[in-house]
Design a protein around this motif. Sequence first.
Motif, short mmCIF file in Angstrom:
data_model
loop_
_atom_site.label_atom_id
_atom_site.label_comp_id
_atom_site.label_asym_id
_atom_site.label_seq_id
_atom_site.Cartn_x
_atom_site.Cartn_y
_atom_site.Cartn_z
N TRP A 108 0.82 -1.21 0.00
CA TRP A 108 0.00 0.00 0.00
C TRP A 108 0.86 1.27 0.00
CZ3 TRP A 108 -4.44 -0.13 -1.94
CH2 TRP A 108 -5.29 -1.22 -1.76
N GLU A 109 2.05 1.18 0.56
CA GLU A 109 2.94 2.34 0.49
C GLU A 109 3.26 2.70 -0.95
OE1 GLU A 109 7.36 3.88 1.92
OE2 GLU A 109 6.45 2.14 2.90
N THR A 110 3.42 1.68 -1.82
CA THR A 110 3.69 1.97 -3.24
C THR A 110 2.49 2.64 -3.89
OG1 THR A 110 2.89 -0.20 -4.06
CG2 THR A 110 5.20 -0.05 -3.35
N VAL A 111 1.28 2.30 -3.44
CA VAL A 111 0.07 2.94 -3.97
C VAL A 111 0.01 4.40 -3.53
CG1 VAL A 111 -2.45 2.91 -4.02
CG2 VAL A 111 -1.17 0.76 -4.03
N PHE A 112 0.25 4.64 -2.24
CA PHE A 112 0.17 6.00 -1.71
C PHE A 112 1.24 6.90 -2.33
CE2 PHE A 112 -1.39 3.69 2.33
CZ PHE A 112 -2.65 3.55 1.76
N ARG A 113 2.42 6.35 -2.54
CA ARG A 113 3.47 7.14 -3.17
C ARG A 113 3.18 7.36 -4.66
NH1 ARG A 113 7.45 8.34 0.27
NH2 ARG A 113 7.84 6.98 2.06
N PHE A 114 2.41 6.45 -5.27
CA PHE A 114 1.94 6.64 -6.64
C PHE A 114 1.07 7.89 -6.74
CE2 PHE A 114 -1.52 6.07 -9.69
CZ PHE A 114 -0.86 5.72 -10.86
N PHE A 115 0.20 8.11 -5.74
CA PHE A 115 -0.64 9.31 -5.75
C PHE A 115 0.21 10.57 -5.82
CE2 PHE A 115 -3.99 6.85 -3.11
CZ PHE A 115 -4.57 6.37 -4.26
N PHE A 138 -10.41 0.08 -6.72
CA PHE A 138 -10.11 -0.83 -7.84
C PHE A 138 -8.97 -1.77 -7.49
CE2 PHE A 138 -7.36 -1.60 -11.55
CZ PHE A 138 -8.21 -2.39 -12.31
N ILE A 139 -7.88 -1.20 -6.95
CA ILE A 139 -6.71 -2.01 -6.62
C ILE A 139 -7.05 -3.03 -5.53
CG2 ILE A 139 -4.40 -1.94 -5.61
CD1 ILE A 139 -4.06 0.79 -7.01
#
Length: 403
Positions: free
Chosen positions: A207-214, A231-232
Amino acid sequence: MRSRDHYFHQIMDELLACHQPSGGNNRRAYWNLVTQVRRLSDLLSPGPSRPIRDPMELRAYIRTLKTVAEKRLHWANTPESWIPPQAKGGPLSHRVTLRSLLGHLFERYPVPDFMAYSWLSTNAVRWHEALYLHLASGKGVRQFPDRPAIPLPPKAARFFMQAPDDFTPTEAMRWSQLRSYGVRKKIATEIARYTTAGSEVGNESFWETVFRFFVRENVTNEDEAFAIYDFIEEQKFRPGIEVWGRGADERPLQPDFTMKGRTLKSLRRNMTNWREQILAKRPELAMKTFQWDSSPFRSMVHQEGNVKWLMFELLSDRALILEGAAMDHCVATYIDSCAKHRCSIWSLRVHEQGIPKRMATIEVMPNEKSIVHAKAKCNNQIDDNSHRILKYWAEREGLKLEI
């Protein structure tokens, strides 16, 4: 006739007695606390401002006072020296009164309001109170040993103290983590408050990779950020049968989903075309099928010169899945509703020069005898010719066209 206040006092006395703590010292501290609260405020009385009439709400306040008494060894001040806040221009909120009492008794150092209000929550757990006392003694949230395993960089401690008053402690930690990464405030609030990130902990490195994607992709719209998170989560973690419908099993659809190499543009494309892409990888999802009975409305073949229009009902899970994949919309989520005859899904197609083309997917409510949705590919509006043919079919079948 007995007054309303009499019944209030009767309920109050019963609840106070019911919730008194065990142990002589705790019990004495509790009744002394109750006495001082009654003497100094109208929190436990039908006084002139706004008494608590709801027994469930009253129970929450009394239960909190019991817990406060049981934590008496952490008190920094005595109840007798408490000075409640003064109301300005109207009755004082009971929450504000309780917040003041907690601050007076416990807080040697500032504690954010949401931590104090968590004492009232029916969903509060023991670590909430322990964290409150930890902060009140001057220690930081990152040093609290029993907190959820949400990564909190040093910068997150500052944001934790600024979290919204209506957050739970877990939501506040998630919000603080997001803000420390550089996620915009509105997006951090949306994710922490309205997704499972604010209540569930796990798979934190992913989830850290998702948040940093934002942050990296400069996602600025909170609705889009919510849609991306949802979605993810459903693709990587939820059971496939919940996301895809019948034909899938308990395995997630994309358990190996990663953010590596993704851009906002490519992810948007994936979110639009995911059903078609998954069918290409797992064609067996379209092969498992079951059928349901047709609705009372008739199919139609309508000839106009060399153009032939067809309207027919989709009567299996496979038909809905293929329709959704071809039309890039979510009609496959209607499988259970169709099987239970809550709605009926139809496909409008045209044959011109021998070439078939899907023009619209239509939702009919059989009990109401009405057409409530008609969408072209990607949920776009249908064109004028499709609308004309749909109107003709609706009149023939006695259906109301509510689009």
